[in-house]
Enzyme design. Structure first.
Site, PDB file in Angstrom:
ATOM      1  N   ALA A  96    -120.453  15.823 -64.508  1.00 42.84           N
ATOM      2  CA  ALA A  96    -119.133  15.354 -64.091  1.00 42.84           C
ATOM      3  C   ALA A  96    -118.015  16.101 -64.800  1.00 42.84           C
ATOM      4  CB  ALA A  96    -119.015  13.863 -64.358  1.00 42.84           C
ATOM      5  N   HIS A 118    -129.229   7.021 -66.668  1.00 45.98           N
ATOM      6  CA  HIS A 118    -129.223   8.486 -66.772  1.00 45.98           C
ATOM      7  C   HIS A 118    -130.626   9.085 -66.817  1.00 45.98           C
ATOM      8  CE1 HIS A 118    -124.950   8.246 -67.668  1.00 45.98           C
ATOM      9  NE2 HIS A 118    -124.893   9.553 -67.598  1.00 45.98           N
ATOM     10  N   ASP A 150    -122.564   8.737 -74.703  1.00 45.34           N
ATOM     11  CA  ASP A 150    -121.811   9.536 -73.712  1.00 45.34           C
ATOM     12  C   ASP A 150    -120.782   8.627 -73.035  1.00 45.34           C
ATOM     13  OD1 ASP A 150    -121.032  11.807 -72.290  1.00 45.34           O
ATOM     14  OD2 ASP A 150    -122.684  11.701 -70.862  1.00 45.34           O
TER      15      ASP A 150
END
Ligand SMILES: [Zn+2]
Length: 379
Positions: free
Chosen positions: A141, A248, A269
């Site tokens: 992203a 993830h 993250d």
């Protein structure tokens, strides 16, 4: 309060030698004594007193509490407060791929916060520079402002605010030499956002790279005839980050990594949406949506996480790890990765960075360098 804080907690204290049921005392923000009787983990898990663990250490944090490291101003203080309420006592403020001027602005804004900890907040240990020196083919992203690095450029950023970690894609032209040069100057370089081959990964480790950034995510995957960056990591890495939000990375892939990489440690993250309700947030200049525990771009690409490390710990325990092992992976190993002997472990002389947990492993109390964090404060 702050650095002059002294106090004590009672509970089952997790020391490097195992649990001790008794009392941990600190003075001037440092642990002075841990007194009590050794108990086994099963006893500690069932005890009515809280479990007292080393505060969590998160080496990959973009945001939290609605703020993002790239926002400038005092955004990092908001981020560090939001994560402290979930048991994180130290973190690395992590930048995003952006035009260089924007990265410089973000670093200038956060540099003073590396000098002095804001009351109620986690200690910001330094910066994790994630991009722009990454592969345009493995952005995840990250916005499309990737660049090839020069040593001087990285050192110029390091001069604005200390870079504790630098993520690079080693297959970009000149990047192996870059890794060697940065390593020679004592900077820690991680492999990430990379479309390189297995051989690129091995060469980067030989050049001095010290780990992998969010293993499996935004890197070339493992095929048995083309093992990619994931193969290089599983075959050779001593250390790597992983995002254990169970979105993830599949639990089976986490298990494979746990068997292969001795110092596998957890990062969040986390983005601005972390510690916030479902809805729309920003990641750098991009709009992202938080829903069902995940943060995504409009096209569905995962865009950082909504994870906090208390949830990471619970997820590891749910996967079958013992509490002491899970604790190492959300604290001790991250401290070791940065060479910090005075954090990530409960021993006399270390910072009084503590997280107290209920039997269900929910956070009941947090102390950063001896300062008690107000868990209800939403400022
Ligand atoms: Zn990333």
């Amino acid at each position: 309060m702050s650095t002059a804080a002294s106090g004590d907690v009672q509970g089952c204290v997790l020391t490097p030698e195992g649990f001790v049921r008794g009392r941990l005392r600190w003075a001037e923000g440092r642990i002075v004594a841990i007194e009590g009787e050794p108990v086994d983990e099963a006893t500690a898990l069932a005890d009515p007193l809280p479990r007292v663990l080393p505060g969590f250490i998160d080496l990959h944090v973009h945001g939290g509490g609605g703020a993002d490291t790239m926002d400038g101003g005092d955004a990092v203080a908001t981020v560090a407060k939001a994560h402290a309420r979930h048991g994180t006592t130290a973190l690395l403020a992590t930048t995003l791929t952006a035009p260089r001027a924007e990265i410089e602005l973000a670093l200038r804004a956060l540099a003073p916060q590396l000098q002095q900890r804001v009351p109620g907040a986690a200690r910001v240990l330094g910066v994790h520079l994630e991009g722009p020196y990454i592969s345009p083919d493995r952005l995840g992203a990250q916005p499309a402002f990737t660049a090839v690095a020069t040593v001087d450029e990285v050192l110029a950023l390091h001069a604005i605010a200390p870079l504790a970690l630098v993520t690079v894609a080693p297959e970009l032209p000149g990047h192996l030499e870059l890794i060697k040069a940065l390593h020679a100057r004592g900077l820690r370089v991680q492999i990430g956002h990379s479309n390189g081959t297995y051989e690129d990964g091995v060469a980067a480790l030989r050049a001095g790279a010290c780990g992998f950034t969010h293993l499996f995510n935004a890197m070339s995957g493992l095929h048995h005839r083309s093992p990619g960056m994931v193969g290089a990591a599983l075959a050779h890495a001593d250390a790597a980050e992983i995002i254990p939000d169970l979105v993830h990375v599949h639990p089976g892939a986490i298990r494979a990594a746990l068997r292969a990489i001795p110092r596998l440690y957890c990062v969040s993250d986390a983005t601005a949406a972390s510690g916030m309700p479902d809805g729309e947030y920003r990641l750098g200049q991009q709009r992202v949506h938080k829903c069902l525990g995940a943060v995504r771009l409009a096209d569905g690409t995962l865009a950082g996480s909504a994870l906090t490390l208390d949830q990471a710990l619970r997820n590891l325990v749910q996967l079958g790890l013992g509490l002491a092992d899970a604790s190492r992976r959300v604290s001790t190993l991250a401290a070791d990765h940065l060479g910090l002997a005075e954090r990530g472990r409960l021993v006399p002389g270390a910072h009084a960075d503590l997280v107290c947990l209920s039997r269900e492993l929910h956070v009941t109390d947090v102390f950063v360098e001896g300062e008690r964090i107000d868990l209800a404060d939403a400022s």
